[in-house]
Design a protein around this motif. Structure first.
Motif, short mmCIF file in Angstrom:
data_model
loop_
_atom_site.label_atom_id
_atom_site.label_comp_id
_atom_site.label_asym_id
_atom_site.label_seq_id
_atom_site.Cartn_x
_atom_site.Cartn_y
_atom_site.Cartn_z
N ASP A 196 33.01 37.43 50.43
CA ASP A 196 31.65 36.98 50.13
C ASP A 196 30.99 37.99 49.20
N THR A 197 31.17 37.79 47.91
CA THR A 197 30.61 38.70 46.92
C THR A 197 30.20 37.91 45.68
N THR A 198 29.43 38.55 44.82
CA THR A 198 29.03 37.96 43.54
C THR A 198 29.12 39.03 42.47
N MET A 199 29.09 38.61 41.22
CA MET A 199 29.35 39.57 40.14
C MET A 199 28.18 40.51 39.86
N THR A 200 26.95 40.08 40.07
CA THR A 200 25.77 40.87 39.67
C THR A 200 25.21 41.63 40.87
#
Length: 462
Positions: free
Chosen positions: A100-104
């Motif tokens: 559960d991650t995002t780029m920003t």
């Protein structure tokens, strides 16, 4: 340690391809960046095109199964409607780990609103996990920013937990000398081990062990002693005949391990004597075997030997342990055993010494003594209550010890739980924990609970 193979599943939505196809290149670059990051952390990654609709998810999962992946790691590239993916994930036997991650990293008022398109996968995770939970699918979640947290390391640890659960199935566990008479908390029958965990218990007779002992050559003994001189310290001389008898016992056990293709073993020290076909208790081989990825537990404990083997082969920095004494003054617990530990968990080079006592008429055993290395770890205990098997997990700190000269002939370590020792001990015994346990470095309790859930055990954190 062998690399663990995963299927790396990118979840997406067809709506965005139909209306905003320009989003895909940047998202695909991020997916590849995450795949590379997982590979750098020791995983073998099966890459997959973005999956948006049910047939694409089914195709991806079938490919992971065909390539014998250990588990599926998911990454939401954007919101993805859960009914497109849920059935494929619920029907497969492969475990699921949610990255559960995002780029920003920063998303405050000064952020460009266009970044929403690239960073909103987290509510897709919520939709997806809700259906997994309702469907009864065990899963683990690692959450955080990929660059500014340890989320990738936690993901890998969850994968290792899944691999450990898989390694339990089909384990071959050797038992020499049966169980210590009257020691009831960990005893398990061959039938129960097979039916409950899919493992096979293989008992060695005295006649069989006598043949392994006879087959050890003087050349093999000499080669092993030479290797010991390179990897251990010898603070005091050891009589040659005693050393050779100990080495012959260790090599006999090793031949048994190799001949029976054992994944784990246990020895009842009261039967490690000439009457049962072996010169003495093979403490050194128990330790050396753990460093090779073979599980071990003392006194005929096949259950914990099996679990130790699975965890050592996947986490590596794990060992069979036993709580011996409370240090009420400094609010910590003293860990020890007769002469067995995984040397990978040792702080420094083990010292080979004679034991100061013997419980049989065998040659006096020798062991390689050391202190457990400092660092964070998980203390884990598998036990049975009135409903079945359970696992307790507790975050602990193995302490840095510099003044342990009094204990140089003892396997030793001082463990500090997160709660007061009096409460820790009370909770252990209220649950019914056994007196044999496992110590896993660089892990988290939640990862051990995931391991437990995959083996259909109840899990608790202390």
């Amino acid at each position: 340690m062998q690399k663990i193979k995963i299927g790396f599943l990118p979840l997406y939505i067809k709506l965005y391809d139909d209306t905003s196809p320009e989003l895909r290149p940047r998202l695909e670059k991020f997916y590849e960046q995450m795949a590379d990051a997982l590979e750098k952390r020791g995983l073998e990654v099966i890459r997959t095109p973005f999956c948006r609709i049910e047939p694409e998810f089914r195709k991806a999962v079938a490919e992971y199964e065909a390539q014998n992946a250990v588990c599926i790691v998911t990454l939401h590239m954007a919101y993805s409607p859960s009914l497109e993916s849920a059935e494929a994930l619920l029907q497969t036997e492969l475990p699921v780990v949610v990255l559960d991650t995002t780029m920003t990293y920063a998303f405050g008022p000064d952020q460009d609103p266009d970044e929403i398109d690239y960073n909103h996968g987290i509510h897709g995770v919520m939709d997806f996990c809700n259906l997994l939970k309702r469907g009864g699918k065990p899963y683990a979640v690692a959450a955080g920013h990929w660059e500014h947290s340890d989320v990738l390391e936690q993901t890998v640890c969850c994968v290792r937990a899944a691999a450990a659960a898989r390694a339990v199935r089909g384990s071959r566990v050797g038992v020499f000398g049966g169980c210590f008479q009257g020691m009831g908390d960990f005893q398990v029958t061959p039938q129960e081990l097979a039916e409950r965990f899919g493992a096979e218990l293989i008992e060695a007779s005295a006649d069989e062990m006598r043949e392994y002992t006879r087959s050890v050559t003087e050349e093999e003994i000499e080669a092993e002693i030479c290797a010991d001189r390179e990897r251990f310290r010898f603070p005091e001389p050891i009589e040659d005949g005693v050393y050779r008898a100990n080495t012959r016992a260790c090599l006999a056990i090793r031949k048994w391990i190799e001949a029976k293709k054992l994944d784990a073993f246990t020895v009842n020290f009261l039967k490690a004597c000439p009457a049962y076909g072996i010169d003495t208790m093979p403490f050194l081989e128990a330790c050396k075997a753990m460093t090779r990825g073979i599980g071990y537990a003392g006194e005929g404990d096949a259950l914990d030997a099996m679990l130790a083997g699975a965890l050592i082969r996947t986490f590596e920095m794990a060992s069979f342990v036993e709580i011996f004494c409370p240090d009420w003054k400094d609010d910590r617990l003293f860990l020890s055993h007769m002469g067995e530990m995984n040397y990978r968990t040792a702080d420094g080079t083990p010292e080979i010494r004679m034991r100061s006592s013997n419980y049989t008429d065998s040659v006096m055993p020798m062991a390689g003594y050391a202190c457990y290395r400092p660092g964070r770890a998980v203390y884990a205990n598998v036990y049975r209550d009135e409903t079945g098997y359970c696992l307790l997990a507790s975050a602990v700190e193995m302490q840095q010890i510099t003044d342990d000269k009094n204990f140089d002939s003892v396997i030793r370590g001082w463990m500090k739980p997160r709660i007061p020792v009096k409460d820790f001990l009370r909770k252990l015994s209220e649950h019914g924990a056994t007196h044999h346990s496992l110590l896993i470095y660089d892990a988290e309790p939640e990862q051990l609970l995931y391991f437990a859930s995959l083996l259909h055990m109840k899990g608790y954190i202390i």
